[in-house]
Design a protein around this motif. Structure first.
Motif, PDB file in Angstrom:
ATOM      1  N   GLU A 105     -66.650  -4.970  -2.502  1.00  0.00           N
ATOM      2  CA  GLU A 105     -66.298  -3.977  -1.481  1.00  0.00           C
ATOM      3  C   GLU A 105     -64.867  -4.179  -1.004  1.00  0.00           C
ATOM      4  OE1 GLU A 105     -68.078  -1.835   2.476  1.00  0.00           O
ATOM      5  OE2 GLU A 105     -68.562  -3.955   2.219  1.00  0.00           O
ATOM      6  N   ARG A 106     -64.481  -5.437  -0.788  1.00  0.00           N
ATOM      7  CA  ARG A 106     -63.104  -5.701  -0.364  1.00  0.00           C
ATOM      8  C   ARG A 106     -62.113  -5.317  -1.463  1.00  0.00           C
ATOM      9  NH1 ARG A 106     -61.714 -10.914   1.040  1.00  0.00           N
ATOM     10  NH2 ARG A 106     -63.442 -11.801  -0.105  1.00  0.00           N
ATOM     11  N   ALA A 107     -62.492  -5.471  -2.732  1.00  0.00           N
ATOM     12  CA  ALA A 107     -61.632  -5.029  -3.833  1.00  0.00           C
ATOM     13  C   ALA A 107     -61.477  -3.514  -3.807  1.00  0.00           C
ATOM     14  CB  ALA A 107     -62.197  -5.500  -5.171  1.00  0.00           C
ATOM     15  N   ALA A 108     -62.561  -2.801  -3.556  1.00  0.00           N
ATOM     16  CA  ALA A 108     -62.482  -1.338  -3.474  1.00  0.00           C
ATOM     17  C   ALA A 108     -61.572  -0.923  -2.319  1.00  0.00           C
ATOM     18  CB  ALA A 108     -63.875  -0.743  -3.301  1.00  0.00           C
ATOM     19  N   VAL A 109     -61.704  -1.579  -1.187  1.00  0.00           N
ATOM     20  CA  VAL A 109     -60.839  -1.292  -0.032  1.00  0.00           C
ATOM     21  C   VAL A 109     -59.381  -1.528  -0.422  1.00  0.00           C
ATOM     22  CG1 VAL A 109     -60.199  -2.072   2.289  1.00  0.00           C
ATOM     23  CG2 VAL A 109     -62.613  -1.781   1.706  1.00  0.00           C
ATOM     24  N   ALA A 110     -59.115  -2.632  -1.095  1.00  0.00           N
ATOM     25  CA  ALA A 110     -57.742  -2.942  -1.516  1.00  0.00           C
ATOM     26  C   ALA A 110     -57.195  -1.875  -2.448  1.00  0.00           C
ATOM     27  CB  ALA A 110     -57.713  -4.313  -2.196  1.00  0.00           C
ATOM     28  N   ILE A 111     -57.990  -1.459  -3.393  1.00  0.00           N
ATOM     29  CA  ILE A 111     -57.533  -0.458  -4.355  1.00  0.00           C
ATOM     30  C   ILE A 111     -57.271   0.875  -3.672  1.00  0.00           C
ATOM     31  CG2 ILE A 111     -58.246   0.882  -6.372  1.00  0.00           C
ATOM     32  CD1 ILE A 111     -59.664  -1.811  -7.288  1.00  0.00           C
ATOM     33  N   PHE A 112     -58.145   1.273  -2.755  1.00  0.00           N
ATOM     34  CA  PHE A 112     -57.933   2.538  -2.043  1.00  0.00           C
ATOM     35  C   PHE A 112     -56.634   2.520  -1.231  1.00  0.00           C
ATOM     36  CE2 PHE A 112     -62.581   3.405  -2.520  1.00  0.00           C
ATOM     37  CZ  PHE A 112     -62.446   4.606  -3.175  1.00  0.00           C
ATOM     38  N   THR A 113     -56.231   1.355  -0.773  1.00  0.00           N
ATOM     39  CA  THR A 113     -55.020   1.311   0.062  1.00  0.00           C
ATOM     40  C   THR A 113     -53.753   1.010  -0.731  1.00  0.00           C
ATOM     41  OG1 THR A 113     -55.467  -1.012   0.617  1.00  0.00           O
ATOM     42  CG2 THR A 113     -56.223   0.661   2.178  1.00  0.00           C
ATOM     43  N   LEU A 114     -53.886   0.479  -1.921  1.00  0.00           N
ATOM     44  CA  LEU A 114     -52.693   0.101  -2.684  1.00  0.00           C
ATOM     45  C   LEU A 114     -52.350   1.061  -3.811  1.00  0.00           C
ATOM     46  CD1 LEU A 114     -53.325  -3.741  -2.891  1.00  0.00           C
ATOM     47  CD2 LEU A 114     -51.434  -2.613  -1.719  1.00  0.00           C
ATOM     48  N   VAL A 115     -53.332   1.794  -4.303  1.00  0.00           N
ATOM     49  CA  VAL A 115     -53.100   2.635  -5.477  1.00  0.00           C
ATOM     50  C   VAL A 115     -53.226   4.105  -5.071  1.00  0.00           C
ATOM     51  CG1 VAL A 115     -53.857   3.189  -7.814  1.00  0.00           C
ATOM     52  CG2 VAL A 115     -54.038   0.838  -6.967  1.00  0.00           C
ATOM     53  N   ARG A 116     -52.152   4.842  -5.303  1.00  0.00           N
ATOM     54  CA  ARG A 116     -52.169   6.284  -4.976  1.00  0.00           C
ATOM     55  C   ARG A 116     -52.938   7.050  -6.041  1.00  0.00           C
ATOM     56  NH1 ARG A 116     -46.756   8.764  -4.889  1.00  0.00           N
ATOM     57  NH2 ARG A 116     -46.510   7.472  -6.721  1.00  0.00           N
ATOM     58  N   THR A 117     -53.574   8.117  -5.610  1.00  0.00           N
ATOM     59  CA  THR A 117     -54.196   9.025  -6.583  1.00  0.00           C
ATOM     60  C   THR A 117     -53.166  10.046  -7.029  1.00  0.00           C
ATOM     61  OG1 THR A 117     -54.997  10.431  -4.807  1.00  0.00           O
ATOM     62  CG2 THR A 117     -56.519   8.771  -5.629  1.00  0.00           C
ATOM     63  N   ARG A 118     -53.343  10.561  -8.204  1.00  0.00           N
ATOM     64  CA  ARG A 118     -52.405  11.564  -8.733  1.00  0.00           C
ATOM     65  C   ARG A 118     -53.143  12.836  -9.025  1.00  0.00           C
ATOM     66  NH1 ARG A 118     -47.304   9.401 -10.562  1.00  0.00           N
ATOM     67  NH2 ARG A 118     -47.368   7.205 -10.237  1.00  0.00           N
TER      68      ARG A 118
END
Length: 170
Positions: free
Chosen positions: A157-170
């Motif tokens: 879950e913390r990895a998902a949170v990190a990805i949502f905040t660090l990686v932009r969607t295109r």
């Protein structure tokens, strides 16, 4: 970028300790004799410090779950890149946008980051804002509890949170 300080060839990265920031914020609320109340600037600093404690706990969590343990200079550089790669505004927008995907403890942490960021802006930039020692102590206590609970969320879950905040969607 250099700071003028010689760095050893390899150094394990260490996050800024969120618990030490909480302790420093609480120390700001202890009046310095002969005063009977902390100075208004100390109260403002305590509120700002509560936000930075949560922010640094979050950035360290992101680096830990995405880069994993540091074994060498390559993994250390990756860990630091993740740790430093977080943008305050992106955290706010992306976490709020995806808030409902997360567990209750993570949602509380997401809300705390948003609310503390607002409070920090008031404390740091609004000369008309006034704060009490109790208000600052409450923010520090909320941050302490929310960080502790957030860090108990699953690694995935913390990895998902990190990805949502660090990686932009295109």
């Amino acid at each position: 970028m250099t700071t003028g300080v010689a760095q050893p060839p390899f150094q394990l990265p260490a996050p800024i300790s969120w618990s030490e920031l909480i302790a420093a914020g609480r120390a700001n609320l202890v009046p310095q004799p002969p005063a009977t109340q902390p100075a208004p600037a100390a109260i403002r600093r305590a509120i700002s410090t509560a936000y930075y404690a949560a922010f640094h706990a979050f950035t360290a969590s992101n680096a830990d779950v995405l880069a994993g343990p540091v074994y060498d200079s390559l993994t250390a550089d990756a860990w630091i890149r993740i740790y430093r790669g977080l943008n305050h505004n992106q955290v706010r927008s992306q976490l709020q946008q995806n808030r409902s995907r997360f567990s209750a403890n993570v949602q509380v942490f997401v809300d705390l980051l948003r609310d503390l960021q607002n409070e920090r802006h008031n404390a740091d930039y609004d000369p008309r804002a006034t704060f009490t020692t109790q208000t600052a102590a409450t923010w520090l206590n909320k941050a302490d509890d929310a960080i502790t609970n957030f860090l108990q969320a699953s690694q995935s879950e913390r990895a998902a949170v990190a990805i949502f905040t660090l990686v932009r969607t295109r």
